[in-house]
Each structure stands twice: as C-alpha cells, then as structure tokens.
Motif scaffolding. Structure first.
Motif, mmCIF file in Angstrom:
data_model
loop_
_atom_site.group_PDB
_atom_site.id
_atom_site.type_symbol
_atom_site.label_atom_id
_atom_site.label_comp_id
_atom_site.label_asym_id
_atom_site.label_seq_id
_atom_site.Cartn_x
_atom_site.Cartn_y
_atom_site.Cartn_z
ATOM 1 N N ASP B 201 53.238 31.597 38.137
ATOM 2 C CA ASP B 201 53.234 32.930 37.567
ATOM 3 C C ASP B 201 53.401 33.935 38.707
ATOM 4 O O ASP B 201 52.506 34.106 39.535
ATOM 5 C CB ASP B 201 51.912 33.159 36.826
ATOM 6 N N GLN B 202 54.569 34.559 38.763
ATOM 7 C CA GLN B 202 54.878 35.492 39.861
ATOM 8 C C GLN B 202 53.962 36.719 39.819
ATOM 9 O O GLN B 202 53.676 37.325 40.854
ATOM 10 C CB GLN B 202 56.348 35.914 39.774
ATOM 11 N N SER B 203 53.444 37.066 38.609
ATOM 12 C CA SER B 203 52.611 38.275 38.501
ATOM 13 C C SER B 203 51.249 38.102 39.166
ATOM 14 O O SER B 203 50.548 39.067 39.438
ATOM 15 C CB SER B 203 52.411 38.627 37.023
ATOM 16 N N LEU B 204 50.861 36.834 39.466
ATOM 17 C CA LEU B 204 49.555 36.601 40.105
ATOM 18 C C LEU B 204 49.585 36.861 41.607
ATOM 19 O O LEU B 204 48.546 36.848 42.262
ATOM 20 C CB LEU B 204 49.118 35.147 39.853
ATOM 21 N N HIS B 205 50.766 37.095 42.159
ATOM 22 C CA HIS B 205 50.893 37.234 43.621
ATOM 23 C C HIS B 205 50.065 38.417 44.141
ATOM 24 O O HIS B 205 50.177 39.539 43.635
ATOM 25 C CB HIS B 205 52.369 37.437 43.995
ATOM 26 N N GLY B 206 49.200 38.161 45.124
ATOM 27 C CA GLY B 206 48.390 39.226 45.724
ATOM 28 C C GLY B 206 47.117 39.541 44.968
ATOM 29 O O GLY B 206 46.407 40.469 45.348
ATOM 30 N N LYS B 207 46.807 38.797 43.897
ATOM 31 C CA LYS B 207 45.598 39.088 43.128
ATOM 32 C C LYS B 207 44.414 38.296 43.665
ATOM 33 O O LYS B 207 44.579 37.233 44.268
ATOM 34 C CB LYS B 207 45.833 38.765 41.649
ATOM 35 N N ASP B 208 43.202 38.834 43.430
ATOM 36 C CA ASP B 208 41.984 38.232 43.973
ATOM 37 C C ASP B 208 41.181 37.508 42.904
ATOM 38 O O ASP B 208 41.223 37.889 41.738
ATOM 39 C CB ASP B 208 41.087 39.312 44.588
ATOM 40 N N PHE B 209 40.476 36.488 43.327
ATOM 41 C CA PHE B 209 39.468 35.868 42.462
ATOM 42 C C PHE B 209 38.320 35.384 43.341
ATOM 43 O O PHE B 209 38.425 35.375 44.563
ATOM 44 C CB PHE B 209 40.053 34.729 41.616
ATOM 45 N N ILE B 210 37.222 35.005 42.685
ATOM 46 C CA ILE B 210 36.013 34.635 43.431
ATOM 47 C C ILE B 210 35.831 33.127 43.427
ATOM 48 O O ILE B 210 36.057 32.474 42.415
ATOM 49 C CB ILE B 210 34.775 35.335 42.830
ATOM 50 N N VAL B 215 25.932 26.149 50.225
ATOM 51 C CA VAL B 215 25.679 25.595 51.559
ATOM 52 C C VAL B 215 24.470 24.689 51.498
ATOM 53 O O VAL B 215 23.380 25.108 51.085
ATOM 54 C CB VAL B 215 25.415 26.742 52.569
ATOM 55 N N ASN B 216 24.637 23.448 51.901
ATOM 56 C CA ASN B 216 23.558 22.441 51.939
ATOM 57 C C ASN B 216 22.821 22.336 50.612
ATOM 58 O O ASN B 216 21.605 22.133 50.589
ATOM 59 C CB ASN B 216 22.564 22.768 53.065
ATOM 60 N N ASN B 217 23.512 22.513 49.504
ATOM 61 C CA ASN B 217 22.921 22.468 48.156
ATOM 62 C C ASN B 217 21.813 23.500 47.968
ATOM 63 O O ASN B 217 20.889 23.295 47.175
ATOM 64 C CB ASN B 217 22.366 21.067 47.856
ATOM 65 N N LYS B 218 21.862 24.624 48.690
ATOM 66 C CA LYS B 218 20.773 25.603 48.599
ATOM 67 C C LYS B 218 21.310 27.027 48.377
ATOM 68 O O LYS B 218 21.222 27.566 47.280
ATOM 69 C CB LYS B 218 19.937 25.522 49.874
ATOM 70 N N GLU B 219 21.912 27.594 49.443
ATOM 71 C CA GLU B 219 22.355 28.974 49.358
ATOM 72 C C GLU B 219 23.732 29.050 48.713
ATOM 73 O O GLU B 219 24.579 28.174 48.926
ATOM 74 C CB GLU B 219 22.427 29.614 50.753
ATOM 75 N N THR B 220 23.934 30.101 47.915
ATOM 76 C CA THR B 220 25.259 30.300 47.327
ATOM 77 C C THR B 220 25.922 31.499 47.997
ATOM 78 O O THR B 220 25.277 32.521 48.228
ATOM 79 C CB THR B 220 25.173 30.554 45.820
ATOM 80 N N ILE B 221 27.202 31.341 48.300
ATOM 81 C CA ILE B 221 27.973 32.407 48.953
ATOM 82 C C ILE B 221 29.211 32.669 48.122
ATOM 83 O O ILE B 221 29.969 31.747 47.799
ATOM 84 C CB ILE B 221 28.377 32.002 50.390
ATOM 85 N N LYS B 222 29.420 33.945 47.786
ATOM 86 C CA LYS B 222 30.635 34.313 47.058
ATOM 87 C C LYS B 222 31.700 34.718 48.072
ATOM 88 O O LYS B 222 31.421 35.452 49.014
ATOM 89 C CB LYS B 222 30.357 35.492 46.135
ATOM 90 N N ASP B 259 32.045 42.421 40.813
ATOM 91 C CA ASP B 259 31.624 41.537 41.898
ATOM 92 C C ASP B 259 32.557 41.649 43.105
ATOM 93 O O ASP B 259 32.117 41.652 44.259
ATOM 94 C CB ASP B 259 31.616 40.082 41.405
ATOM 95 N N LEU B 260 33.860 41.735 42.836
ATOM 96 C CA LEU B 260 34.842 41.805 43.925
ATOM 97 C C LEU B 260 34.724 43.123 44.690
ATOM 98 O O LEU B 260 34.910 43.164 45.912
ATOM 99 C CB LEU B 260 36.262 41.657 43.374
ATOM 100 N N ASP B 261 34.400 44.218 43.967
ATOM 101 C CA ASP B 261 34.245 45.502 44.656
ATOM 102 C C ASP B 261 33.032 45.496 45.586
ATOM 103 O O ASP B 261 33.039 46.156 46.628
ATOM 104 C CB ASP B 261 34.099 46.635 43.629
ATOM 105 N N LEU B 262 32.003 44.747 45.194
ATOM 106 C CA LEU B 262 30.788 44.690 46.024
ATOM 107 C C LEU B 262 30.991 43.849 47.284
ATOM 108 O O LEU B 262 30.313 44.045 48.285
ATOM 109 C CB LEU B 262 29.631 44.105 45.205
ATOM 110 N N LEU B 263 31.914 42.882 47.230
ATOM 111 C CA LEU B 263 32.134 41.998 48.386
ATOM 112 C C LEU B 263 32.672 42.801 49.569
ATOM 113 O O LEU B 263 33.546 43.643 49.405
ATOM 114 C CB LEU B 263 33.136 40.887 48.034
#
Lengths: 353, 288
Positions: B201-210, B215-222, B259-263
């Motif tokens: 899908d050419q329209s997806l070019h340059g788009k973001d996702f999360i 990490v070590n089955n403990k902390e989550t990182i977006k 969520d993406l704006d907060l990153l």
C-alpha cells in the motif's frame, strides 16, 4: 719565607710542565690539504641544491584535511549486555554463529522486505600483520584466487589467455571459454603484429613454452605467468578452472596502519545452502592462514575478526571463529610427539640389528 | 609532657599534634595528606674504610637522588572501594549487590546520600538482607532504567516491499531494529497493538505506528516505527528526506495518535545535513 714555600710545593707536587716551544712541535689536528681542482668541481656538481618554492597563503579553513578513518575497532573498555534488549553502541559487538548470521541476512532480504533472495553474501577478514622479526616487521599485502567446490556466478571480468604446445589441451581450453589459446607460431605472429591480442586479465602458460613467451614480455608486462601468482604450471586446465570460478580476495593495508590488514570478498549467493557458503569461507580462511609467518607465537591470533554482510543492508555480523578456524596445537606437544617417533624408530632399528 | 625528641616527624604533621600523639607509631596511613616520597641515591656513597677517621669527601653527585615511589604512583594511589548497595542505583546494580567503585565517587554519590554502606565484615554478613525478590524489585536489571529513558527517542524505519504482499509481524520489527543498532534477542517480547497492517500500500509510506517491547519480561517500552515502502527496482524507489527519523508522521491507526504525540523524538540538527546517496542504508547508519 716565600722561597721555602716554593720549595715545599715543588716537593709535594712535582708537576712536569712543557715549555711553549715543545708543545708547538706537536700536531694536534689532522692537516687539511687543498683538494684538487678536478675533485672540487666533481663534488660541487654532486651537491643538490634545494629550491624553495613560493606557495600562496591559504587560510586554514580552505586547506584540505586528510581525514584518516581507521578500520580498527577497540572494544577494550566495553562489556556484554545482561538484558534481552540493548543498544549496540554501549556494548561489545554481538557475536553470531555462522548459521545464525545467515538467517538474519535472509530476514532482511526476504521478499516482503528488500526482496533480494539472490544477493551476494560477502565476508570481511581482518588480520594482524606483525611478524615479530627485526628486518621485516610487517607482512606485505597480497592477492590470491582460491579454488572452490561450490562455484557461483561472481560477475567479475576474468578473461584469460593461454599458451601451450599440446594440441589436446588447447582444444580443451577453448571449450572452457578461454579468450585466446596460442602456440609458438601465434607468439611469433603477435611479435610481428599479425595477431591482435584480445583484452585479458590473466595469462596462463606451460613451463615448456615460457622461453618463447619471453619475446612478448613487453606486451604482457606484470601479467606474465609466474609461479608466485600460480599462473605457471603443468596442468593448465586446473589453473584456468581455478581462475574462472574461484574466489578472488586481496589483503589490503592502510599505509598509516602497518600492523593491520583487511580484505572484503564475496563468498557466494544467498540462494546457496548454509553449508556450501560456510565451506567456501573456510577455503579462503585456510588460504589466508597459510600466509601466517612462522615467527608469530602460537598463542597470538593471526585472524582477528570475521564479519559477514550482504548489500544493501548496513548490518555487519561478527562471527564466532572457533568453528571456522582450527586452533594450532601448542609447540611443546609437537616436540613430545617427535621425540616419541624418534624413540620408536630407534627401537625398530635395534630390533633389525 | 612527653619527650618530643623520640618521635620521628613525618610529612605534614605539626609539632603540636606530634606531642599530643606521642605514643602512636606514625605510619603514612595516619597522615592527612599523601606526601611520602621514597628516594634512592643515584650514585653510591664513597667507600669508608674501617679505620678511616675523616669524613669522606662528598661532591655534588652524592646529593642526586632517584624517585622510587611517588604519592601518585599506582601502588600509592587510593584503591577502589567496595560498598554494598542499599537501593537500586541506575547503571550500578540492585539492592544488596556488592560493587567496587572509585572511592571519591562512592563517598559523594553513594555513601553520603545513603544509597550504599561500607563493605565491612559485619555488613557483608548481612548483605543478603537488603536483597529484594524479583516481584518487589522495581527494575529487572541495572541498565533497564536507562533503556526505558533512552530507547523511545529512537525511530525504527521498517522497510517493506512495494511489489509483494505482506502483513507486519514481530520478526519484521526485530530485523529492522537490528539495522538501527537495537538488538532484540527474544522475538516473543515484541507486540504490535491494533489491527494487523497489510500491504502493499503506497499510501502507508512515511506513516507511524507503535511497537511495544518487553525488557526481561518486566518493563514495557513503547517505540515509534516508521513505514518505508521499498521498490525492488532502484528507479521506482521513494526518495528519502534529510534526517527523516526526526519528524513525526501521520499514524497508521488513528486511535494511536495520542500515544504517538506523547512519545519523544530525536531533535533535528540543521547543521548536520545528511544527504542520502540513493540508498536507505546510509541514512540508517547515521541514525544509529
């Protein structure tokens, strides 16, 4: 009183003093005689006068800076990570097994990503060129073509010219696709200008015809067959096969880092099996290890690092060398075995007697 | 008063203090400043014969000395200090860990703020009391806190083909992260929330996702992932912006927009112009 003092001093320290006339008669320095006019002129002609050239002033900002980018990597103060997610820049380079590295190349070249399932797979080998000798401190760079079992299309121009007297071998070589197969008559023709040479990279010949080939030495220049380059030999078919299908690698050296050598070469295509690629890499590593100087101590590594890569991905995978390189046995063990053999021989001799 | 003449004076000690500490044997360790030099004569003294009464003649060369040991030599320098951590310290270790660090660092940054205690024999015996169980511990390893802070600043460009069909799977992100210099050893630790993203899908070019990493089955990182549509033929390929990883793109899923704006995102550097030479890989090398 003074006379008395003088007497005492003369008695206590009887110093012999030379008179001025005596000392003048000695030659204290070598005598310089005027050089002859001819030698003077000759010596002056020998002197090279350095002419000082005027260079226009340039500001520092416009001067060309020679930026030296080193290939050496020093990971001395870094360690390995504890986490299962980490950033590479803070740690030592991750070490892959050969199969593991190849699998990760296949991920990036997958049809859903780069879509290059037939790409070249390359390897980089780095060596330490220190010889531990007084006269020749470092190994010189070299180029070699290694014979292969699992051949592939390398896409390089390796056109060959061959010279031999035997008719049977000549027909065989022509079938293999050699650009020109020559005889004594063709050499004469080339010398006179009747036969034109096609474009070529390698020249191969028999030792029998080498004396005749010397007539066109000027045309072949550095490509003239030699034992050192492995282009001179009895079995021409084998030599041409090696040159046409083998892996060509050249060990290079940066003039600013004499103790470090590196070479980038291609070991195969991605559609080949992992065993075939590993075998190809092992062949080249064997050839590189054969250049290891004997003066190097056994515990010092000759090959310092092996990397695996495939364009257009920027990744370079450091590979575990233990499975690829056989570790040389310690010197002490060799001596022991020799001693045992000698003992056995002596015992056998005694039995015979 | 105690007789002062018996006591050898050393280094920076004054007469007053020496008179007070008369019975103490003075060693370099008591000195409050390290100033002991050990010297050696450069040439031997002239020989003294057994029955010689006169003092031997000493010229200037007898007063030349060589320095054997200085206060700043390796042997005289203060050695690294062993301390027991009482709390989690970022980059050093968890509570109950025994670490050896520079003594000045230990004093100012660990012992004074009561993050650690001296590793005396009594304390070492009780070191295990400070240790917490895996559930109580806030962080899984000494470096995981740093990772949580720094990883979100990176953008993962995900190269996807223009000609073939695909749906984004965890291994796509694992391979793309490795190209930027982030190793993910466990593929199961990657999660892609939301409905599956399909192409070409050419329209997806340059788009973001999360993508969410564990990490070590403990902390989550977006982390922010950016889709790059890649044509196999060089002529059809999309052009690459200068430092494209510094710009926020439109979200693939509109729900993820907040969520993406907060990153956070890496700051664009106007002085450092990176003009990619037709290939994506050069730009990625600069990013890492």
């Amino acid at each position: 009183m003074s006379a008395f003092r003088g007497l005492i001093s003369s008695l206590s320290a009887p110093i012999k003093v030379f008179s001025i006339s005596e000392s003048a008669s000695f030659h204290t320095a070598s005598v310089f005689y005027a050089a002859r006019k001819g030698t003077r002129a000759r010596k002056e002609a020998k002197k090279t006068r350095v002419e000082i050239k005027k260079v226009a002033w340039t500001p520092d900002s416009k001067k060309k800076k020679d930026i030296h980018i080193s290939r050496k990597v020093d990971e001395f103060n870094l360690g390995f990570s504890e986490d299962d997610i980490y950033m590479q820049k803070d740690y030592k380079l991750r070490i892959f097994q050969f199969q593991e590295a190849l699998a990760s190349i296949r991920e990036t070249h997958h049809p859903t990503m780069y879509n290059l399932p037939n790409a070249y797979v390359g390897a980089t080998v780095e060596i330490s060129t220190i010889t531990h000798q007084k006269k020749v401190k470092y190994i010189d760079p070299w180029t070699q073509i290694v014979e292969l079992e699992h051949t592939f299309d390398h896409g390089e121009d390796r056109s060959i010219i061959a010279f031999c007297k035997e008719h049977e071998i000549a027909t065989q070589l022509q079938d293999m696709g050699v650009a020109l197969v020559g005889d004594v008559n063709t050499i004469k023709g080339i010398e006179r200008g009747l036969v034109t040479l096609p474009s070529f990279e390698y020249v191969v010949c028999n030792p029998k015809i080498l004396a005749d080939l010397m007539h066109i030495r000027g045309l072949l220049k550095k490509k003239i067959p030699a034992l050192k380059n492995k282009t001179l030999g009895v079995d021409l078919v084998e030599i041409t096969k090696r040159i046409q299908t083998g892996i060509k690698y050249s060990m290079k050296k940066d003039p600013k880092e004499q103790d470090f050598g590196y070479s980038d070469f291609i070991i195969g295509r991605l559609n080949m099996s992992a065993e075939q690629l590993e075998d190809n890499l092992k062949r080249v590593l064997q050839d590189i290890i054969s250049m290891k100087p004997n003066s190097k101590p056994h515990d010092e590594d000759f090959i310092t690092r092996i990397l695996l890569w495939s364009d257009p991905s920027p990744e370079r995978f450091k590979i575990n060398t233990e499975s690829l390189i056989e570790k040389p046995k310690a010197k002490v063990l060799d001596d022991d075995s020799d001693g045992e053999e000698e003992e056995v021989k002596v015992a056998a001799k005694a039995e015979v007697a | 008063m105690f007789p002062t003449s018996r006591i050898p004076l050393m280094g920076g000690l004054s007469k007053m203090s020496s008179s007070l500490m008369a019975n103490v044997v003075h060693t370099p360790s008591i000195l409050n400043s390290r100033s002991t030099y050990i010297l050696e004569r450069a040439r031997p003294l002239p020989r003294i014969y057994p029955r010689q009464r006169k003092r031997p003649y000493m010229n200037r060369s007898t007063y030349v000395y060589k320095v054997v040991q200085q206060p700043y030599d390796r042997l005289m320098r203060q050695q690294d200090l062993q301390v027991i951590l009482v709390q989690y310290v970022e980059g050093l270790g968890k509570a109950g860990d025994i670490v050896t660090v520079n003594p000045n660092y230990a004093y100012n940054n660990l012992l004074l703020p009561k993050l650690a205690i001296y590793a005396s024999p009594e304390n070492l015996a009780n070191a295990s009391l400070y240790k917490k169980s895996a559930e109580e511990e806030a962080y899984s390893s000494k470096t995981s806190k740093t990772l949580m802070r720094l990883l979100p600043y990176h953008t993962i460009p995900v190269v996807l083909n223009q000609d073939n069909e695909w749906t984004i799977e965890p291994w796509h992100i694992k391979a793309s992260a490795r190209k930027v210099g982030i190793h993910v050893l466990n593929e199961a630790s990657i999660q892609i929330p939301g409905p599956p993203i399909r192409g070409p899908d050419q329209s997806l070019h340059g788009k973001d996702f999360i993508a969410i990493f564990k990490v070590n089955n403990k902390e989550t990182i977006k982390m922010r992932c950016k889709i790059f549509i890649w044509a196999t033929k060089p002529a059809e390929r999309n052009s690459i912006e200068n430092q494209f990883w510094c710009f926020k793109g439109e979200p693939v899923h509109p729900e993820e927009k907040d969520d993406l704006d907060l990153l956070p995102i890496e700051q664009f550097n106007p002085d450092k112009i990176i003009i990619p030479s037709g290939d994506l890989e050069n730009t990625i090398v600069c990013a890492s």
